[in-house]
Write a protein that holds these residues in place. Sequence first.
Motif, mmCIF file in Angstrom:
data_model
loop_
_atom_site.group_PDB
_atom_site.id
_atom_site.type_symbol
_atom_site.label_atom_id
_atom_site.label_comp_id
_atom_site.label_asym_id
_atom_site.label_seq_id
_atom_site.Cartn_x
_atom_site.Cartn_y
_atom_site.Cartn_z
ATOM 1 N N ARG A 189 -9.585 -11.869 -3.461
ATOM 2 C CA ARG A 189 -10.054 -11.691 -2.082
ATOM 3 C C ARG A 189 -11.141 -10.641 -1.990
ATOM 4 O O ARG A 189 -12.109 -10.791 -1.254
ATOM 5 N N ALA A 248 -9.604 -23.049 3.270
ATOM 6 C CA ALA A 248 -8.140 -23.016 3.196
ATOM 7 C C ALA A 248 -7.640 -23.848 2.013
ATOM 8 O O ALA A 248 -6.530 -23.652 1.537
ATOM 9 N N TYR A 249 -8.474 -24.782 1.544
ATOM 10 C CA TYR A 249 -8.071 -25.631 0.422
ATOM 11 C C TYR A 249 -8.702 -25.180 -0.892
ATOM 12 O O TYR A 249 -8.674 -25.918 -1.873
ATOM 13 N N ARG A 270 -7.870 -22.984 -3.144
ATOM 14 C CA ARG A 270 -6.966 -22.840 -4.286
ATOM 15 C C ARG A 270 -6.530 -24.216 -4.788
ATOM 16 O O ARG A 270 -6.393 -24.437 -5.986
ATOM 17 N N ASP A 271 -6.317 -25.162 -3.845
ATOM 18 C CA ASP A 271 -5.968 -26.526 -4.262
ATOM 19 C C ASP A 271 -7.101 -27.132 -5.081
ATOM 20 O O ASP A 271 -6.874 -27.853 -6.051
ATOM 21 N N ASN A 328 -9.203 -25.514 -6.986
ATOM 22 C CA ASN A 328 -9.111 -24.949 -8.341
ATOM 23 C C ASN A 328 -8.125 -25.745 -9.175
ATOM 24 O O ASN A 328 -8.399 -26.090 -10.327
ATOM 25 N N VAL A 329 -6.960 -26.013 -8.604
ATOM 26 C CA VAL A 329 -5.908 -26.684 -9.362
ATOM 27 C C VAL A 329 -6.317 -28.133 -9.642
ATOM 28 O O VAL A 329 -6.045 -28.674 -10.715
ATOM 29 N N LEU A 343 -9.167 -29.118 -10.406
ATOM 30 C CA LEU A 343 -10.082 -29.128 -11.546
ATOM 31 C C LEU A 343 -9.346 -29.422 -12.845
ATOM 32 O O LEU A 343 -9.938 -29.873 -13.817
ATOM 33 N N LEU A 344 -8.030 -29.150 -12.879
ATOM 34 C CA LEU A 344 -7.255 -29.368 -14.099
ATOM 35 C C LEU A 344 -6.933 -30.838 -14.293
ATOM 36 O O LEU A 344 -6.333 -31.214 -15.291
ATOM 37 N N LEU A 373 1.783 -29.095 -10.568
ATOM 38 C CA LEU A 373 1.791 -27.723 -10.066
ATOM 39 C C LEU A 373 2.104 -27.666 -8.575
ATOM 40 O O LEU A 373 2.060 -26.597 -7.978
ATOM 41 N N VAL A 407 0.650 -29.772 -5.982
ATOM 42 C CA VAL A 407 -0.387 -30.172 -5.027
ATOM 43 C C VAL A 407 -0.110 -31.614 -4.588
ATOM 44 O O VAL A 407 0.121 -32.483 -5.438
ATOM 45 N N PRO A 439 -15.959 -20.145 -11.739
ATOM 46 C CA PRO A 439 -15.528 -21.408 -11.153
ATOM 47 C C PRO A 439 -14.465 -21.297 -10.051
ATOM 48 O O PRO A 439 -14.121 -22.305 -9.450
ATOM 49 N N ASP A 440 -13.955 -20.096 -9.777
ATOM 50 C CA ASP A 440 -12.879 -19.974 -8.787
ATOM 51 C C ASP A 440 -13.419 -20.264 -7.376
ATOM 52 O O ASP A 440 -14.239 -19.504 -6.845
ATOM 53 N N LEU A 478 -18.914 -28.352 -15.159
ATOM 54 C CA LEU A 478 -18.847 -27.596 -13.921
ATOM 55 C C LEU A 478 -18.842 -26.112 -14.209
ATOM 56 O O LEU A 478 -18.202 -25.669 -15.112
#
Lengths: 365, 289
Positions: free
Chosen positions: A4, A244-245, A247-248, A250-251, A253-254, A262, A264, A308-309, A365
């Motif tokens: 943050r 708001a999405y 973090r989703d 980021n996940v 990307l996996l 995880l 989602v 990439p975050d 990316l």
Amino acid sequence: MSVRQRAATWSLWLCGVLAVVITVSAGVGPVRIPPAAVVKILLNAVAIPAGIEVAPLSVAGTLQLPLPAITWQPAFAFPVDATEATIIMQVRLPRILLAATVGFALAAAGTVMQGFFRNPMADPSIIGVSSGAAVGAVAFLVVPAAIPFGLGLRGAAFFGAVLTAFGVYLIATEDGRTPVATLLLAGVAIQAFLGAVIAFLQLYSGDGLRAVVHWLMGHLGNAGWTDVTITLLIVPVLFAILLAYARDLNVLLLGEEAAAGLGVAVERTKRILLAVSALLTAAAVAVSGVIGFVGLIVPHMVRLVVGPDHRVLLPAAALAGASFLVLTDTLARAGATEIPVGIVTAALGAPFFLYLLRNREVHAL
Amino acid sequence: MARRFSSISSGTARCTRCERSTPLVVDDVSVDLGGRRVLSEVSLTAEAGTLVGLIGPNGAGKTTLLRAIRNGIEVASGEITLTGQSVPGLSAREIGRRVATVPQETALSFAFSVREAVAMGRHAHIGRFEAADETDQAAVESALDRTSLTELANRPVTDLSGGERQRVLLARALAQATPVLLLDEPTASLDINHAIRTLETVRSVVDDGTAAVAAIHDLDMAARYCDRLVLLADGEIVAAGPPSAVLTSETLETAFDATAVVSQDDVTDAPRVTALPGVDEGDASDTDG
């Protein structure tokens, strides 16, 4: 430093850059205005709420309703040249703010699309939004009678964009699942088809050809305060949803399988991301025409710097996109004759992108 | 029934209930894929503190079963319950708080640091508008420590070797701090040293109270580390029980269509499987392929 804090630091820094870019840009034009004068004029426009006044409003003639109204008071009163103030407030500032908002929206949507598709070539137009907007706009310019509900140029472009995105999504969805590869291919096919429609309409556009070409190249020339107000109301709301999405994203990307593992809700998240980015792009394209490369290269450049975050990348790319488009639009109108900003973004953006590519920085990316 | 991370789990209120019910129950589950039955009436239970090994030839349905457990695939009949709750009724997030998966491989091609990649394991524990709190950070640090990744924590995952990446995936699953841990061939691409280290870590996590189900190709490893084995072939359970009962020449011949001799390993005392060249068709199925 927590995520943050990193996001806040980058955002503040890029807001500062944007403020400087806006100030410089407002001084550029047929009448040169020194930065100090620009700052004074801009500060004079800042108003602070001075108090609340309760004005009685009569409803249906008889009923009196007390309606609170905020009274505004200028915060500053620097002595400024009245002509210069008019030039900045009525001519340059709406255009600059529109450029900033459009650049912000396109870069944000591009960041999300690249993450969503896990594809470095993805940009906001990938699911046909820009082509859809172009068909709406060109149809309005060539055969206004074909546009229902009395929509204007912007309305036609906006609804063309949203309808196309929705259509591509429906085509690519089967049994509640939307594989991104299918979505990508459906988007490419629809873009090709709409390209044919646009070319056909252009052939029969007659006197409207110039306006059509102008629109297709992207322009911010006829910006007014109405455009600015509407986009400034829409864009931040949509951007907040994307944030708001983050973090989703980021996940995601996996890979979808890992993201589901995880926790989602993959398909629902994809639907929301797709819908919001499509609306964001549609809002931008409707007021500015097709401006290429902002949504493609700005996210790449910013990703190289901040990583990439998406919690950091998304706000940073959006703010950088705002500065980038203000800057390129300033170049577009700085010469003796104005050129469409889409030409400038592509002419500057493409070589820079190739430079990054050759330096082996942008492979994924 | 000690639960791993129970002291730092953010779902403590809910977990009074988890502790009473069996972490994972698969009851008579069948799965169809493309009109073909790939799992047929499979049942298995994983109690807290047990490691169940799924063994069987390629295409036996091991991965399908693991996917069905975490709701990645629709079940035709039967029921799967996680900590007493039926899986189809749970949201993705609720499942993410109950089951963690260590995939065979995953896209780790983005320049996230090891710590960031492991922290993604906390996704299901963090609300949409929240940031990671101390509980989340503690779970991440503990997972890094258990997988000996603390020293690599700030390196980008793209710089790691295959074995190290596999440990990142394991650490991510441990950070998830779930009562059930699924592993899909966690040692398939690892050298012997990394394979042993991975299974030792899994074993210690299980001993702390996690219920784990691992699909494992290496029968000797499976025999050595698992409490129970489930031998699958053509989507059906051929044998289930303690390793010594499951790994017999007869069951292996039924499942793998290969001749094998089962002896006892002098060092580990676990059953040891030696595959022999097939007598018919000359098809020497290896136990490791």
